[in-house]
Design an enzyme around this catalytic site. Structure first.
Site, PDB file in Angstrom:
ATOM      1  N   CYS A  90     -43.273  -9.911 -18.319  1.00 26.01           N
ATOM      2  CA  CYS A  90     -43.198  -8.822 -19.157  1.00 26.01           C
ATOM      3  C   CYS A  90     -41.709  -8.643 -19.525  1.00 26.01           C
ATOM      4  O   CYS A  90     -41.346  -8.053 -20.646  1.00 26.01           O
ATOM      5  CB  CYS A  90     -43.751  -7.735 -18.635  1.00 26.01           C
ATOM      6  SG  CYS A  90     -43.303  -7.078 -17.078  1.00 26.01           S
ATOM      7  N   HIS A 137     -28.759 -19.182 -12.209  1.00 27.05           N
ATOM      8  CA  HIS A 137     -29.467 -18.155 -12.774  1.00 27.05           C
ATOM      9  C   HIS A 137     -30.909 -18.261 -12.184  1.00 27.05           C
ATOM     10  O   HIS A 137     -31.633 -17.233 -11.955  1.00 27.05           O
ATOM     11  CB  HIS A 137     -29.385 -18.528 -14.399  1.00 27.05           C
ATOM     12  CG  HIS A 137     -30.663 -17.641 -15.246  1.00 27.05           C
ATOM     13  ND1 HIS A 137     -30.159 -16.406 -15.351  1.00 27.05           N
ATOM     14  CD2 HIS A 137     -31.967 -17.857 -15.528  1.00 27.05           C
ATOM     15  CE1 HIS A 137     -31.348 -15.789 -16.011  1.00 27.05           C
ATOM     16  NE2 HIS A 137     -32.213 -16.569 -16.110  1.00 27.05           N
TER      17      HIS A 137
END
Lengths: 502, 152
Positions: free
Chosen positions: A51, A100
């Site tokens: 989400c 990352h």
């Protein structure tokens, strides 16, 4: 040569309107992997779609170009204008991409730093990509590093300590008062969204019984059904207060519904049993004077949010320490990738030596001249074989077979190895290529210490100082008489340099 | 000045000293738990408690405190009985009057600790009041010990 690339958007870079347009449903992901691999020309690919983020991790010959192709493919397939997409996405390559990925898995990039769900979501995405056959050596190794970093962050820092939401804090406080909640009863006064959330948390915490009291019977019953709880009419509030241990109030009443006059006789009947009020309503549902009664504990929404705020501040402070821990792991991944990129050069050297010397025992030093420092001169034929084996193993060998790295730490294998320690042990017991690979890789990268027995400490140090570029030159120097060739070497932060070496 | 203590040569004296030592140990533990309870209760009320998973719970401390007091009260009762008997045997009934401080303090400690059990059973009183009573009883036993020390 292959490079790691991370492309995507998340809650920091894009609004929810764009994130929801780009998000992949669980059923779409498998097809999206194959499509993206083809359209963007990626050697390996996986997609993390939650989400809060839609991110594509891939491997391609040139990360920057691959990033552009991935964006184009996403824009085409998700019907989003490319300009809009580019404005809200990031493209990172090599070390920055690895960093990352590790930070995402370690929950350092999450909206709530330290939340545990993201690691499971990344693992699911990785497993799906594995099933679809879009994971190769680089992503496997990178995700293995990410999972290991996430584990270390959770166990070695306090980044996940302390609840990060009001209902979680309420449950933790209830545990501080009652211990395990399996024998406790909860009462929800009001049937709104907050009551529903609190009920879900209390149920997850193992509360024995939940009762719902609400003025509107229909809404109260609906919430009771949703939570598999018991509904009680509003008139029975004082009777329910006698039974409950935890009371969550969230009505829309303009005046307190529980006051001292109501609670005093209730507490007499309870015979000193503590009661914990969680008043999340505004205006408050519980009169503040109630807290003066013996064995009554009252927390309102501000008290709970204050604790959440303190916890989040503590997490943010820990996140810095966790970040440096992640960078340690990323450093090892980058070193592995550099070693991997040198593999073909080593193989070329070996081939050249065989061609020139007419056999495996020939010394390239003789061919290259006294000034050259060929990589092979640092070891014998056995070592060369090991280096070759390492290069081959890195390209396609089962990661679980990889052995132990430096200082006896657990195997620095890929994600599969992290998940399946048994396979690592097997590799170790057999004394197979895994351990040899680690040693050979260390030598190729100039990281071999005295324990390797290949070179003195001072020389190893000097060689580390030379860096990979010098090694590439040295290796290429051995190819005496050969035409100049283009060799790509990696600089810091994932930059890519191209150099002509002779 | 008070008479010095007789030498604890008899079996009664030895039993009294042994029971007193055990009782004091038990009271120390109960008082420690009570102090922890009061600290945690205060921090929870002032909203200064930082909940930690797997940590102490207030109810758990209260239960532990109750069990400690339950064990200490019979020991304290026997300590007082053996102490009175030892005093009467060595100096007669009049000797009790000469040691009124120990007698009053011991009786106060006994009353406090017995009150914890009775009030909990009869009225359901627990928590802060029980913990404070335990601390009061512990202070009384400490005073008895100090007084013994002065006389010795």
């Amino acid at each position: 040569m292959t490079e790691l690339v991370a492309v995507g958007l998340n809650h920091k870079t894009a609004p929810v309107e764009l994130r929801e347009r780009l998000a992949f449903g669980a059923g779409d992901l498998a097809a999206a992997l194959s499509a993206l691999r083809e359209r963007a020309g990626l050697g390996e690919v996986m997609i993390v779609s939650t989400c809060n983020r839609v991110e594509v991790y891939g491997v391609a010959p040139h990360w920057a170009r691959a990033g552009e192709r991935v964006l184009q493919a996403l824009a085409d397939t998700r019907a989003v204008p490319l300009t809009e997409l580019v404005a809200h996405t990031f493209v990172r390559g090599e070390r920055a991409a690895a960093s990352h990925i590790c930070r995402v898995a370690a929950s350092l990039e999450s909206m709530v730093v330290g939340e545990p769900q993201i690691l499971g979501q990344v693992k699911d995405a990785f497993e799906l990509a594995q099933r679809e056959g879009t994971v190769g050596g680089v992503l496997d190794r990178c995700l293995g590093t990410a999972f290991r970093a996430a584990k270390r962050v959770r166990s070695e820092t306090e980044v996940a300590r302390g609840a990060a939401s009001v209902p979680s804090v309420a449950v933790d406080l209830a545990r501080s008062i009652f211990g395990e909640l399996t024998g406790s009863g909860a009462l929800l006064v009001g049937a709104g969204e907050m009551a529903s959330q609190a009920g879900v948390h209390l149920k997850a915490a193992g509360v024995a019984e939940i009762a719902v009291v609400n003025r509107s019977e229909a809404r109260g019953r609906a919430l009771a059904d949703e939570l598999a709880a018991r509904f009680a009419p509003w008139d029975s509030l004082d009777a329910e207060l006698r039974r409950a241990d935890i009371v969550v109030t969230s009505t829309g009443a303009q005046r307190p519904v529980i006051d001292r006059a109501l609670l005093r006789p209730v507490m007499k009947v309870r015979r000193g049993k503590p009661i914990f009020f969680v008043d999340i309503a505004v205006p408050r549902d519980v009169e503040p004077e109630v807290a003066r009664l013996e064995q009554v504990f009252l927390y309102n929404i501000d008290d709970l949010q204050g604790i959440v705020h303190d916890n989040m501040r503590a997490r943010a402070a820990e996140a810095e320490r966790a970040g440096s821990l992640v960078e340690e792991e990323v450093g090892e991944f980058v070193a592995w990738q550099r070693a991997r990129s040198i593999g073909p050069i080593v193989q070329a050297l070996q081939q050249h030596a065989r061609d020139r010397g007419g056999g495996a025992g020939a010394r390239p030093r003789q061919a290259a001249g006294p000034g050259a420092r060929p990589a092979e001169s640092r070891g014998g034929a056995g070592q060369r074989d090991r280096a070759e084996a390492a290069a081959q193993a890195d390209d396609g060998a089962a990661p679980g077979r990889r052995g132990r790295g430096r200082r006896g730490r657990p195997g620095r294998g890929g994600a599969a190895a992290v998940r399946s320690r048994g396979a690592v042990s097997d590799g170790d017991r057999r004394g197979g290529g895994g351990a040899c690979e680690a040693r050979a890789r260390a030598r190729v990268t100039g990281r071999c210490g005295p324990s390797g027995g290949a070179e003195p400490r001072a020389e190893a140090k000097r060689r580390r100082g030379m860096g990979l570029r010098s090694q590439a030159h040295g290796a290429a120097g051995a190819l005496a008489g050969r035409a100049p060739s283009l060799v790509s070497t990696r600089g810091p932060q994932g930059t890519c340099r191209r150099e002509h070496v002779r | 000045m008070h008479d010095p203590l007789p030498a604890p040569t008899s079996a009664l004296a030895k039993a009294h000293i042994g029971l007193a030592t055990a009782g004091l140990g038990g009271f120390t533990i109960a008082a420690g738990i009570a102090a922890l309870y009061l600290t945690m209760d205060r921090r929870l009320r002032l909203k200064r408690w930082k909940p930690q998973p797997g940590g102490l719970s207030l109810t758990g401390l209260e239960r532990l405190h109750y069990h400690a007091v339950m064990l200490v009260v019979p020991v304290l009762t026997l300590t007082i009985v053996t102490g009175v008997l030892w005093t009467v045997k060595s100096g007669g009934v009049a000797a009790i009057g000469g040691r009124w401080i120990e007698v009053v303090m011991a009786a106060a400690a006994w009353l406090c600790s017995a009150a914890i059990l009775v009030m909990r059973a009869a009225l359901g009183v627990r928590g802060r009041k029980s913990a404070l009573l335990t601390l009061a009883a512990f202070a009384c036993t400490l005073l008895v010990l100090v007084w013994y020390g002065v006389r010795a």
